[in-house]
Design an enzyme around this catalytic site. Structure first.
Site, short mmCIF file in Angstrom:
data_model
loop_
_atom_site.label_atom_id
_atom_site.label_comp_id
_atom_site.label_asym_id
_atom_site.label_seq_id
_atom_site.Cartn_x
_atom_site.Cartn_y
_atom_site.Cartn_z
N LEU A 44 0.85 -1.19 0.00
CA LEU A 44 0.00 0.00 0.00
C LEU A 44 0.88 1.24 0.00
CD1 LEU A 44 -2.83 -0.80 2.60
CD2 LEU A 44 -3.15 -0.28 0.18
N ASP A 45 0.50 2.25 -0.79
CA ASP A 45 1.22 3.52 -0.79
C ASP A 45 1.17 4.16 0.59
OD1 ASP A 45 1.83 3.29 -3.46
OD2 ASP A 45 0.26 4.65 -4.15
N PRO A 46 2.16 4.99 0.93
CA PRO A 46 2.16 5.66 2.25
C PRO A 46 0.88 6.44 2.54
CG PRO A 46 4.30 5.89 1.23
CD PRO A 46 3.42 5.25 0.19
N ALA A 48 -2.08 5.72 1.70
CA ALA A 48 -3.23 4.82 1.82
C ALA A 48 -3.37 4.27 3.23
CB ALA A 48 -3.09 3.68 0.83
N ARG A 180 -4.38 5.19 -8.25
CA ARG A 180 -4.15 6.60 -8.61
C ARG A 180 -4.07 6.77 -10.12
NH1 ARG A 180 1.93 6.73 -8.07
NH2 ARG A 180 2.41 4.80 -6.96
#
Length: 307
Positions: A44-46, A48, A180
């Site tokens: 997961l992206d930071p 998120a 995104r």
């Protein structure tokens, strides 16, 4: 020196906090659980938050299976500008005065749903010629990338404010999808620009947000020696696979890596090549694949063990 046995073995469902990377969560849990064998089931992206399955002990061997499963997200988006990261944390690259109606957004989402060729963003961990794209992006370098096939199983518009040109999407998608980039592509197809403004992973395979625990709660449970209550069995990851019970004789053979004869199993699927959950005396033992023996007859063949 003998290898230390893991205290825990199974899956811990974490609600990843914002501004943590998935690796940050793993590092934090290694300290809380005093366990080195920990891995996560899907980055997961930071920015998120949401469902991050974390695998502990022998269950770390199952992490790749979780990463391959479909994920569900709720994403916020804003129309009218683009950034270098395709989300609201990046530097604005361009602006557009073009606007869209709710009906426009729903129409484009319907067109995007299904099989989709997605161009990965520069700010991603994908490697090209051995170099991670985000390392190049941070140096201001943009290189040509190839599209990757993904599946957008469901795209649902949950809300849209026509005056503010902001909304939220529910996205059910395959492995490797950049949400995104879904927002970015939505903007382009609407004749404007777009960025993702928030992201919550609401489900990873069968695991859902309501099952997760915060890092703070996990720390408290560990301090009170209650963490074992929150480690769920590894076989929950394979709930869709058929279950097969084996006899003591088949278990002894499988312990040595040998096949398990159909006569020593219960509930063997009729088709070859089917992955099964294998149990011995009611306890999950391993994954095995059905097949036909050269001498005739059918059997289960060892696929992966999680100990």
């Amino acid at each position: 020196m003998a290898k230390r046995e893991s205290i825990y073995n199974g899956v811990l469902l974490v609600n990843k906090p914002q501004d943590f990377t998935s690796h940050d969560v793993v590092a934090k849990l290694r300290g809380i659980l005093h366990e080195r064998r920990i891995g996560h089931g899907g980055t997961l992206d930071p920015m998120a938050t949401g469902v991050l399955p974390v695998f502990v002990g022998g269950a770390t061997k199952a992490a790749d299976y979780a990463a391959a499963q479909s994920k569900e997200y709720v994403a916020g988006f804003a129309l009218g500008h683009s950034t270098d990261t395709q989300d609201s944390t990046g530097t604005v690259l361009a602006r557009s005065v073009n606007t869209a109606s709710r009906e426009d957004v729903q129409r484009v989402l319907a067109q995007m749903q299904g099989n989709y060729d997605q161009l990965p963003p520069m700010y991603s961990a994908i490697k090209v010629d051995g170099k991670k794209l985000y390392d190049l992006a941070r140096k201001g370098v943009e290189i040509e990338r190839k599209t990757r096939p993904i599946v957008l199983h469901e795209l649902e518009l949950l809300s849209f404010d026509e005056q503010e040109q902001t909304g939220t999407l529910r996205v059910l998608c395959s492995k490797g999808t950049y949400v995104r980039t879904v927002c970015h592509d939505l903007g382009e197809k609407l004749g404007t620009l777009a960025v993702m403004t928030s992201l919550v992973r609401t489900a990873s395979g069968h695991y859902v947000l309501g099952q997760t625990h915060t890092l703070e709660d996990i720390q408290r449970a560990a301090d009170e020696n209650r963490i074992a209550e929150w480690i769920i069995p590894t076989d929950t990851l394979f709930a869709d696979y058929p279950a097969v019970e084996i006899t003591d004789k088949a278990y002894a053979r499988a312990e040595n890596g040998a096949f398990m004869d159909e006569r020593e199993t219960g509930g063997l699927p009729a088709q070859d090549g089917v992955l099964c959950r294998v149990y011995h005396r009611g306890e999950f033992f391993l994954l095995a694949r059905t097949g036909t023996l050269d001498k005739g007859g059918r059997a289960l063949f060892h696929h992966k063990r999680f100990r």
